[in-house]
Design a protein around this motif. Structure first.
Motif, PDB file in Angstrom:
ATOM      1  N   GLU A 507      11.772   5.173  48.057  1.00 13.41           N
ATOM      2  CA  GLU A 507      11.049   5.563  46.847  1.00 13.41           C
ATOM      3  C   GLU A 507      11.877   5.285  45.592  1.00 13.41           C
ATOM      4  N   VAL A 508      13.180   5.550  45.664  1.00 17.36           N
ATOM      5  CA  VAL A 508      14.055   5.276  44.520  1.00 17.36           C
ATOM      6  C   VAL A 508      14.100   3.777  44.233  1.00 17.36           C
ATOM      7  N   ARG A 509      14.194   2.974  45.289  1.00 15.91           N
ATOM      8  CA  ARG A 509      14.211   1.522  45.103  1.00 15.91           C
ATOM      9  C   ARG A 509      12.926   1.040  44.454  1.00 15.91           C
ATOM     10  N   ALA A 510      11.792   1.572  44.907  1.00 11.12           N
ATOM     11  CA  ALA A 510      10.510   1.156  44.337  1.00 11.12           C
ATOM     12  C   ALA A 510      10.402   1.551  42.866  1.00 11.12           C
ATOM     13  N   ALA A 511      11.042   2.657  42.495  1.00  6.52           N
ATOM     14  CA  ALA A 511      10.904   3.156  41.122  1.00  6.52           C
ATOM     15  C   ALA A 511      11.866   2.488  40.146  1.00  6.52           C
ATOM     16  N   PHE A 512      13.064   2.140  40.589  1.00  7.17           N
ATOM     17  CA  PHE A 512      14.098   1.743  39.633  1.00  7.17           C
ATOM     18  C   PHE A 512      14.737   0.383  39.883  1.00  7.17           C
ATOM     19  N   ALA A 513      14.457  -0.259  40.995  1.00  4.41           N
ATOM     20  CA  ALA A 513      15.124  -1.532  41.294  1.00  4.41           C
ATOM     21  C   ALA A 513      14.682  -2.619  40.323  1.00  4.41           C
ATOM     22  N   VAL A 514      15.638  -3.450  39.917  1.00  7.11           N
ATOM     23  CA  VAL A 514      15.360  -4.585  39.027  1.00  7.11           C
ATOM     24  C   VAL A 514      16.021  -5.821  39.635  1.00  7.11           C
ATOM     25  N   PRO A 515      15.554  -7.014  39.269  1.00  7.05           N
ATOM     26  CA  PRO A 515      16.201  -8.228  39.788  1.00  7.05           C
ATOM     27  C   PRO A 515      17.656  -8.307  39.346  1.00  7.05           C
ATOM     28  N   ARG A 516      18.450  -9.014  40.111  1.00  5.68           N
ATOM     29  CA  ARG A 516      19.872  -9.194  39.784  1.00  5.68           C
ATOM     30  C   ARG A 516      20.002  -9.888  38.426  1.00  5.68           C
ATOM     31  N   ARG A 517      20.897  -9.357  37.594  1.00  5.15           N
ATOM     32  CA  ARG A 517      21.098  -9.905  36.259  1.00  5.15           C
ATOM     33  C   ARG A 517      22.294 -10.854  36.181  1.00  5.15           C
ATOM     34  N   THR A 518      23.301 -10.601  37.013  1.00  7.51           N
ATOM     35  CA  THR A 518      24.506 -11.436  37.003  1.00  7.51           C
ATOM     36  C   THR A 518      24.442 -12.423  38.160  1.00  7.51           C
ATOM     37  N   GLU A 519      24.527 -13.697  37.834  1.00  2.23           N
ATOM     38  CA  GLU A 519      24.448 -14.738  38.853  1.00  2.23           C
ATOM     39  C   GLU A 519      25.842 -15.024  39.410  1.00  2.23           C
ATOM     40  N   ILE A 520      25.935 -15.113  40.723  1.00  2.00           N
ATOM     41  CA  ILE A 520      27.191 -15.456  41.380  1.00  2.00           C
ATOM     42  C   ILE A 520      27.169 -16.947  41.684  1.00  2.00           C
ATOM     43  N   VAL A 521      28.104 -17.675  41.091  1.00  2.00           N
ATOM     44  CA  VAL A 521      28.116 -19.139  41.238  1.00  2.00           C
ATOM     45  C   VAL A 521      29.427 -19.566  41.875  1.00  2.00           C
ATOM     46  N   ASP A 522      29.351 -20.603  42.682  1.00  2.74           N
ATOM     47  CA  ASP A 522      30.549 -21.177  43.279  1.00  2.74           C
ATOM     48  C   ASP A 522      31.240 -22.061  42.252  1.00  2.74           C
TER      49      ASP A 522
END
Length: 696
Positions: A507-522
């Motif tokens: 329920e917490v994930r459904a309410a507050f999760a957002v897409p990742r903002r920081t991209e991890i690049v090689d």
């Protein structure tokens, strides 16, 4: 009377004072102080991810009713309440903490909903607390949820007049989601924020499989997720930090190269690293341009607005955008490192923890919170069921109860007579079995009522004595029996409790999760400028007047019979081309001045020009002394390992000659190097390469 003085026995004391070693007292006092700072001020708790000041702010706002469905209140009101009741420290320290919990560029998940000026990413200070307003966010309510159901322990505040929670019953893995920092005595913590959805997915994976390995958890949480976005360079640093609790993460802002007008490019910065001051970044870039440590920047402006961040670094016409961007990464905070030190309090003790240890500690805490909540709700349901049994008995024997009440001189006597009498159970037995309250006393077919039940009966209103009231009591009792049975079922198995923990995390994930903002690049965080330059053959043209340029060799395409040729350079009337040679962009070139100094540049650093352009003056490329000119240019082999095979031959205007090893010119600073000391009035007129073996 004797004049003798009675001396007490020497037991090591003088006037009730025992001598002690100052080393022992300092050690004990310092340890007490250190532990007080560690536990009560500087380090966050792994269970709710909060320090005492954060916890007290959220608890105080909850107690005062500053919830998301209420209107905003002045921040000064919140600060005053926290300082007066729970946190006897400076008001500025409390307000700074409140402000940070309301800054979207500081927190991955906001806990305070602020209204007014709460500062900016340019390090602008927030408005005074008398101007700003605040209230709790919905996420903060998830951290405070079930606080009134005996889910956590309480303790006395600093003066014993109030009670405050030891920890908040957080449904959110707040320490990983929002991170935290603090400096204690002899230890410090610096935990980066992570993506809420990823962290909860890892928690769910651990609940489903408690034996899950760290590598599998790292598949869910590959690294930090900073609220300012940007990029993380490389996966190893973030992975090691999450595995061991210590490490370094290379952060980089987001920048793109765009064409802004004909023949002009610009670097557009749309995100900066976490905790970097944007205004300070722009000032640092301008400072490096003034010092000429970064060349090729023509203009710099900050076009950020409410729609987002936008810093424009406009380049000069002949500048390499990739090289300038790489220099920005190298010399400015546009690329920074975040030192990870995941130290937190675990059950009151400071502990270095990795990702798995933090998840295990949080899930164990949530299991305890849910278990205590279910027990509390079961106790409340049984209390109500206990009263309902008494009310049902009263309604079933209404005439007898009325007789006892009317014939008693006061309520106390009526209560005693009700408790003393054994009441026929009759059709109450199914209700008693439904409630299953251990306080109910059955004697055959009769029931003994308790003091609590007697008080509830005496408080009955006349309307509840009707048949309809009896049906309401039985209906409520049946619902209550179902609730009690549900609580007992949950408490009967750990798997059932963990199922509730899992469902609440979903329920917490459904309410507050957002897409990742920081991209991890090689990639490599430290890239040489030359690595960004494509290897290409160039034609270098030099004029008598001191101008130089490079032009791609492919520009001088093959002409067939009858061709008119192509102009190699446009010069002034009094100027002429004195040197033309070809070399790779990665090849080094030595430039010898008339004063005996030598400078070194790679071909790619020379200005690019068209076949008809004049190029750029040496005085704008090299720090040559006033009155000096570049008299000799020596292109060198690209592979420095072969330089030992060559010598450099010098000839001067006065007829002098000299030979040096070419390897003497490997290291040349930007300001040049003295190649040959000359007599006054003398100058170098020629420099060439010769085979070292032939001259030995």
């Amino acid at each position: 009377m004797s004049d003798d003085i009675i001396t007490p026995p020497d037991d090591g004391r003088r006037g009730g004072i025992a001598p002690i070693a100052i080393e022992d007292e300092l050690k004990k006092s310092y340890l007490d102080y250190a532990m007080s700072v560690i536990v009560s001020r500087a380090l966050p708790d792994v269970r709710d991810g909060l320090k005492p000041v954060h916890r007290r702010i959220l608890f105080s706002m909850s107690e005062q009713g500053h919830t998301p469905d209420r209107s905003y209140v002045k921040s000064a009101r919140v600060v005053g309440d926290v300082m007066g009741k729970y946190h006897p420290h400076g008001d500025l320290a409390i307000y700074d903490t409140l402000v940070r919990m309301a800054q979207p560029f500081s927190m991955g998940l906001l806990l305070i909903d602020g209204q007014g000026n709460f500062g900016s990413v340019d390090n602008d200070p927030p408005a005074a607390m008398r101007y700003t307003e605040c209230r709790l966010t919905k996420a903060a309510m998830s951290i405070l949820a079930d606080l009134d159901k005996e889910t956590v322990d309480f303790r006395e505040n600093y003066d014993g007049s109030e009670q405050e929670p030891v920890v908040l019953p957080s449904r959110i893995p707040n320490l990983l989601v929002n991170g935290g920092g603090g400096i204690a005595v002899g230890m410090a913590t610096n935990i980066p924020p992570h993506n809420l959805g990823e962290v909860i997915d890892a928690c769910l994976a651990y609940i489903d499989n408690p034996e899950i390995g760290l590598d599998d958890l790292l598949d869910f949480v590959p690294g930090p997720d900073f609220p300012t976005g940007g990029e993380i360079i490389g996966r190893t640093g973030a992975r090691n930090a999450l595995m061991t609790g210590r490490g370094s993460v290379i952060m980089r802002g987001k920048a793109a190269i765009e064409d802004i007008r004909k023949d002009r490019e610009a670097i557009i910065i749309t995100a900066i690293p976490f905790q970097v001051n944007k205004a300070g970044l722009v000032e640092r870039i301008a400072e490096l341009v003034r010092e000429k440590r970064i060349e090729g920047i023509g203009d710099l402006r900050d076009e950020s607005d409410r729609q987002g961040m936008r810093v424009v670094v406009e380049l000069k016409r002949d500048a390499s955008a990739d090289v300038v961007l790489n220099q920005l990464y190298r010399f400015t905070p546009l690329q920074s490192s975040f030192g990870v030190n995941m130290l937190a309090l675990n059950r009151g003790r400071p502990q270095q923890m990795g990702l798995r240890e933090m998840i295990v500690a949080f899930i164990d805490f949530r299991e305890e919170v849910v278990g205590r909540r279910v027990k509390f709700e079961l106790s409340k349901a049984r209390d109500r069921g206990h009263v309902l049994v008494g009310l049902a008995v009263a309604v079933a024997n209404i005439d007898e109860f009325i007789h006892i009440i009317r014939s008693s001189k006061d309520p106390a006597e009526a209560r005693e007579r009700i408790v003393a009498k054994a009441w026929p159970a009759g059709d109450m037995m199914p209700l008693v079995e439904l409630i299953a309250d251990p306080r109910t006393v059955l004697e055959g077919e009769t029931i003994r009522l308790t003091e609590e039940q007697a008080r509830a009966i005496l408080a009955l209103t006349l309307s509840r004595l009707t048949g309809l009231g009896r049906d309401e009591i039985f209906g409520e009792a049946r619902e209550l029996a179902g609730t009690i049975q549900g609580h007992l079922t949950l408490l009967s198995s750990r798997d059932n409790i963990m199922g509730v923990v899992r469902q609440e995390l979903v329920e917490v994930r459904a309410a507050f999760a957002v897409p990742r903002r920081t991209e991890i690049v090689d990639g490599d965080a430290d890239v040489e400028d030359e690595d960004l330059i494509a290897r290409e053959e160039m034609v270098i043209t030099v004029t008598h007047g001191g101008y130089v340029k490079r032009t791609p060799l492919v520009t001088y395409r093959t002409q067939h019979r009858g061709g008119k040729g192509r102009s190699g350079m446009s010069t002034k009337d009094e100027d002429a081309v004195t040197r033309v040679f070809s070399a790779s962009t990665h090849a080094p070139v030595l430039f010898f001045s008339s004063g005996g100094k030598v400078y070194k540049l790679k071909v790619w650093r020379l200005p690019v020009g068209t076949p008809t352009s004049r190029g750029k003056a040496f005085i704008n490329l090299l720090p040559i002394e006033p009155g000096e000119t570049i008299t000799s240019i020596l292109p060198l082999p690209e592979d420095e390992a072969t330089w030992d095979q060559f010598d450099v031959m010098f000839s001067t205007r006065s007829g002098g000659v000299r030979r040096n090893k070419l390897s003497d010119f490997v290291q040349i600073n930007r300001n040049g190097k003295i190649a040959m000391k000359l007599d006054e009035g003398d100058s170098i007129i020629g420099v060439g390469l010769c085979n070292a073996a032939q001259n030995d």
